[in-house]
Design an enzyme around this catalytic site. Structure first.
Site, short mmCIF file in Angstrom:
data_model
loop_
_atom_site.label_atom_id
_atom_site.label_comp_id
_atom_site.label_asym_id
_atom_site.label_seq_id
_atom_site.Cartn_x
_atom_site.Cartn_y
_atom_site.Cartn_z
N GLY A 100 0.81 -1.21 0.00
CA GLY A 100 0.00 0.00 0.00
C GLY A 100 0.84 1.25 0.00
N LYS A 101 0.16 2.38 -0.15
CA LYS A 101 0.81 3.67 -0.24
C LYS A 101 0.00 4.68 0.55
CE LYS A 101 2.63 6.86 -3.74
NZ LYS A 101 2.79 7.07 -5.19
N LYS A 103 0.08 8.73 2.94
CA LYS A 103 0.51 10.12 2.90
C LYS A 103 1.99 10.28 3.24
CE LYS A 103 -0.58 14.58 5.02
NZ LYS A 103 -1.48 15.29 5.97
N PHE A 104 2.50 9.50 4.17
CA PHE A 104 3.86 9.69 4.65
C PHE A 104 4.84 8.65 4.14
CE2 PHE A 104 1.11 11.42 8.09
CZ PHE A 104 1.41 12.76 7.87
N GLY A 105 4.38 7.72 3.32
CA GLY A 105 5.29 6.70 2.82
C GLY A 105 4.56 5.51 2.26
N VAL A 107 4.20 0.87 2.19
CA VAL A 107 4.27 -0.38 2.95
C VAL A 107 4.59 -1.51 1.99
CG1 VAL A 107 3.11 -1.87 4.60
CG2 VAL A 107 2.50 0.55 4.47
N LYS A 122 6.66 -0.87 7.02
CA LYS A 122 6.13 0.47 6.71
C LYS A 122 7.31 1.44 6.64
CE LYS A 122 2.42 2.08 8.84
NZ LYS A 122 1.56 2.75 9.86
N ASP A 216 -9.75 6.31 17.28
CA ASP A 216 -9.96 6.36 15.83
C ASP A 216 -10.35 4.99 15.28
OD1 ASP A 216 -10.17 7.65 13.39
OD2 ASP A 216 -8.05 7.42 12.89
#
Length: 360
Positions: A100-101, A103-105, A107, A122, A216
């Site tokens: 996956g992709k 906002k900050f990097g 995986v 990650k 959350d």
């Protein structure tokens, strides 16, 4: 950020892809799941057995990102014991396909070269974290998640960093993101929903006894393990708050409780509200206060404007109604969720609860 949460996987062009643009806190529809050019029967076998397996090279492993598995519980236990103690660099890993992709990097599926243990790696970019001013949030996430041990909480084994990046070594959840599973089916039946609710309540009770508030809970932050069990996977908004009451607003709009919208102090009972919203979404396919505008959503939440579709059973409506109470002290405790008649009648949980506490 969970390793599958709010991630839109992209094509794999290099070991470390560039970060995506910022995504809003409000939920957005995803693109179609990433289809890897390396997807093979070996990968499918890996996805089914990775949590219980020792990863070994196979004849097909000459293709990048492809691995096969052989079962070796003893080796797995040894690897698990070593992971928190060793010092790592990126050179210690074989990097597989992207998972996956965010906002900050990004995986990636990764394998420890020394013991062949498979995990999700990650990769976060320091420049992006500093730009958004969330370094403290990441430190808190690592501190909290790395100390949690529960079958329904994604394990963080260790972390390391270099000049440009921070790497989180996470448990690999073979069955992927619960949100995508919900999108695929539209809504879940009562057995699956009740099973997830029992697992969630047990995991949250474990957290609350350790003074950890998640804040959350939502489908995007939940993964599914080897047996399809729920895994809480994102502790980015969590707090370790002994005897503290918080005022910070966080989380996703559809899941915010009244006290957070109104800027009041809040405690661990925000997670009870989120559990009620989640149960509704499991059974209906959409959050209970979903509205065309943020203003209308806010209004419905603070007024607990709860409307049930006719197909919901009386038992499920009773559980949801007892969790979605305006006054936090009136919300059903987590022990009550696990012992609720609807949950007990429908849950098909495989893993036994690992944490028993006295009722509050």
């Amino acid at each position: 950020m969970s390793y599958k949460e709010n991630l839109n996987p992209s094509s794999y062009t290099s070991k470390f892809a560039t970060p995506s643009s910022a995504t809003a806190a409000q939920r957005v529809l995803r693109k179609e799941p990433y289809v890897s050019t390396f997807t093979t029967p070996s990968d499918n076998l890996l996805a089914q057995r990775a949590q219980l397996a020792r990863i070994t090279p196979s004849a097909s492993s000459s293709v990048p990102g492809r691995v096969a598995v052989s079962m070796d519980a003893s080796s797995q236990n040894t690897a698990l014991a070593e992971l928190p103690k060793r010092k790592f660099t990126i050179d210690d890993f074989d990097i597989g396909r992207p998972l996956g992709k965010g906002k900050f990097g990004n995986v990636y599926l990764a394998r420890d070269k020394q013991n062949k243990f498979i995990m999700a790696l990650k990769v976060l970019f320091k420049s992006q974290l500093e730009k958004e001013g969330v370094e403290h949030q990441l430190r808190r996430e690592i501190e909290i998640q790395s100390h949690l041990r529960h079958p329904n909480i994604l394990r963080m084994y260790n972390y390391f960093h270099d000049r440009k990046r921070i790497y989180l070594m996470l448990e690999f959840a073979p069955r992927g993101e619960l949100y995508k599973e919900l999108q695929k089916h539209g809504r879940f039946d009562e057995q699956r929903s009740a099973t997830f609710m029992e697992e969630l309540a047990d995991a949250l009770q474990y957290c609350h006894e350790r003074k950890v508030i998640h804040r959350d809970i939502k489908p995007e932050n939940l993964l599914m393990g080897y047996k399809g069990e729920l895994k809480i996977a994102d502790f980015g908004w969590s707090v370790h708050a002994p005897s503290l009451r918080r005022r910070t607003m966080c989380g996703t709009l559809d899941y915010l409780p009244p006290e957070m919208i109104e800027g009041k102090t809040h405690d661990e009972k925000v997670d009870l509200w989120c559990a009620g919203v989640l149960c509704f979404e499991f059974l209906v396919g959409m959050p209970p206060f979903d509205s065309p505008s943020h203003t209308e959503t806010h209004r419905r939440i603070v007024n607990v404007d709860l409307k049930f579709p006719p197909f919901l059973s009386d038992g499920s409506k009773d559980l949801i109604s007892k969790l979605l109470r305006y006054h936090p002290p009136q919300r059903l405790p987590l022990k009550g969720v696990m012992e609720h008649p609807w949950v007990k009648a429908n849950s098909r949980r495989v893993l036994p609860p690992v944490f028993q506490s006295s009722s509050k």
